[in-house]
Each structure stands twice: as C-alpha cells, then as structure tokens.
Scaffold this active site. Structure first.
Site, PDB file in Angstrom:
ATOM      1  N   CYS A   1       0.838  -1.208   0.000  1.00 18.66           N
ATOM      2  CA  CYS A   1       0.000   0.000   0.000  1.00 18.66           C
ATOM      3  C   CYS A   1       0.875   1.262   0.000  1.00 18.66           C
ATOM      4  O   CYS A   1       1.461   1.596  -1.005  1.00 18.66           O
ATOM      5  CB  CYS A   1      -1.005  -0.023   1.147  1.00 18.66           C
ATOM      6  SG  CYS A   1      -2.358   1.164   0.892  1.00 18.66           S
TER       7      CYS A   1
ATOM      8  N   GLU B   1      -0.390  -7.386   3.827  1.00 16.99           N
ATOM      9  CA  GLU B   1      -0.216  -7.800   5.225  1.00 16.99           C
ATOM     10  C   GLU B   1      -1.544  -8.017   5.948  1.00 16.99           C
ATOM     11  O   GLU B   1      -1.555  -8.420   7.118  1.00 16.99           O
ATOM     12  CB  GLU B   1       0.632  -6.768   5.981  1.00 16.99           C
ATOM     13  CG  GLU B   1      -0.106  -5.545   6.499  1.00 16.99           C
ATOM     14  CD  GLU B   1      -0.393  -4.479   5.440  1.00 16.99           C
ATOM     15  OE1 GLU B   1      -0.809  -3.370   5.804  1.00 16.99           O
ATOM     16  OE2 GLU B   1      -0.202  -4.768   4.236  1.00 16.99           O
TER      17      GLU B   1
ATOM     18  N   HIS C   1      -3.291  -4.282   0.466  1.00 16.71           N
ATOM     19  CA  HIS C   1      -2.600  -4.567   1.718  1.00 16.71           C
ATOM     20  C   HIS C   1      -2.259  -6.049   1.798  1.00 16.71           C
ATOM     21  O   HIS C   1      -3.044  -6.866   2.281  1.00 16.71           O
ATOM     22  CB  HIS C   1      -3.477  -4.171   2.912  1.00 16.71           C
ATOM     23  CG  HIS C   1      -3.547  -2.703   3.159  1.00 16.71           C
ATOM     24  ND1 HIS C   1      -2.585  -2.014   3.858  1.00 16.71           N
ATOM     25  CD2 HIS C   1      -4.472  -1.780   2.796  1.00 16.71           C
ATOM     26  CE1 HIS C   1      -2.904  -0.734   3.932  1.00 16.71           C
ATOM     27  NE2 HIS C   1      -4.045  -0.558   3.284  1.00 16.71           N
TER      28      HIS C   1
END
Length: 256
Positions: A99, A192, A190
C-alpha cells in the site's frame, strides 16, 4: 512458522504514530510471513536513523503503511528512505512495499504517485494478473483473478522506468509491479492484511476517511469484506522465493 523461513530476518520499516496501529501492523506482517517476533527487525522512519546500513543484517526489507504521511508529500526522512530502497536494488536485497510502501517504492525509483480519492478502494476488491504477472516468478503462483484487502486515497499513476505491471483492476491500474532487474515488488492492496484485520483497520481508521462518516457508506464497505487467501500468502511466498536458498524450487513444487 514454516521451517524454510526459520533463519530469515526481515527489516520492517514503519511510518506510523499511533501505538495501537504500530503494534497491529507488526503483528499483521508476522502473521502473513510466518516469522517469529525475533525475526522481524523494526525501524521507525519517523524517529530512527535511515541508511543503507539497515540492510547489513537482514535478508529482506518490507515497508508498510502510513496513515498520516502521503507519498505525494516530502518529509525530512523521505530522501533517506529513498536511499534505503535504492540500496536494496543495488545490493540485490529483496524489497516489498505494501500500500503506502508500494507507492513509496514506486516514487523512489522514478514513478509517479497522485492523491486521488475519486479512485479510493475500501474493503475487499478483486485484481487480475497482467500477462507479465502470469509470467512472474512470484505472481504466477496466484490465480488469474483474486480478492485483496484495500484501503487507500493515493495511487501510483506512472510506474518507474523499467518496472512491469503485474496486476490491475478496473478501478485503478498498477495494483502490483516489480522492477524488471531486481527483486523489488509493490502491491497497492494490503498484502499484510486478511479479512479480519482489514475489518479492524476500517473500524480504526473510519474517522480519518470523510466518506465513511455516512453509516450506509460504511456498512456497504464492510459488506464487501471476504476472505483473500491468495493475497494472504503473498508475503510468505515472496520470502521463500527470494530470501531462502532453494526456495524457488520449493515454491514451484508447492504450486505444481
């Protein structure tokens, strides 16, 4: 934790101010990579010294989000972080930006980033592999189309010279890219986050997104949330491919 990654050490560079978000982001990166706490060396770009020396004792570098610091702007630490990114490419140290990190990596290597709330994507949205993505050592292990967790107001408007686009969607191009001659990757989504942590992030950040003030709009975003298993495993696969000797073969065997 996967035995293949037992000795891998990763430098996570954060650009965060709120302690709760700092801790949550670290936990999310550990979960998505499968690393132990002691395998994640954390650097705070807002307070720690940034230099290529950060690469000396790690096998890879990852850059996460930054709620209050747009890549479009320049801060006192911006050039130092650019130097770290370029040193990764020069030394062949694997680098992954998620991001905000994706946007910063693009800028560091000569790409362009714009503030564009009109193309903001919040919640779970699909991306599709490009032809280059389908041939990429990392992204070719993913489905041709897969859901991802998103939340952004800025986006990459032009890739760095020599970079290749790996994934896109109708809302915004350049959802993922890599440098053609180095293990340097970025994802607008994202990588993660999974569905649960995306939900928690949306709730936490709601006051900072004006469009989320409307209860119906916020509810509609939450309704988009769904599992994103392919993207959830991307960071672990990245480390296996680029930070582990013989990892490429093991990744190919698992995909086959």
């Amino acid at each position: 934790m996967a035995p293949d990654l037992d000795h891998v050490r990763v430098r996570l560079i954060q650009v965060r101010e709120r302690p709760a978000v700092i801790a949550e982001e670290q936990a999310s990166f550990r979960e998505r990579t499968g690393l132990r706490v002691d395998q994640l060396a954390v650097t705070d770009a807002l307070s720690d010294a940034l230099s290529p020396a950060l690469l000396d004792d790690v096998d890879a570098v990852m850059i996460g989000g930054a709620g209050a610091y747009s890549v479009v702007d320049t801060f006192g630490w911006t050039q130092s972080l650019v130097d770290v990114c370029r040193a990764c490419a020069d030394r062949g140290v694997p680098l992954f930006g998620s991001c905000w990190g994706h946007q910063f990596v693009a800028r560091a290597f000569g790409g362009e980033v714009v503030h564009d709330p009109s193309r903001a994507e919040m919640g779970t949205h699909d991306v599709a592999l490009t032809a280059a993505g389908g041939a990429d050592p990392l992204f070719s292990t993913l489905p041709a189309r897969f859901p991802t967790q998103m939340g952004h107001h800025d986006r990459v408007s032009a890739l760095p010279p020599g970079a290749v686009e790996l994934a896109s969607n109708d809302r915004a191009p350049h959802q993922a890219f890599r440098l053609a001659d180095a293990p340097v990757y970025g994802t607008q989504f994202h990588s993660e986050l999974d569905e649960a942590t995306e939900r928690a992030r949306l709730v936490t950040y709601r006051p900072y997104y004006p469009e989320m003030a409307d209860d119906d709009v916020f509810a509609a975003v939450l309704d988009t949330l769904r599992p994103s298993p392919a993207a959830d495993d991307l960071l672990r696969r990245f480390l296996l491919l680029y930070a582990v000797e013989g990892g490429a073969e093991r990744l190919a065997e698992a995909a086959g």
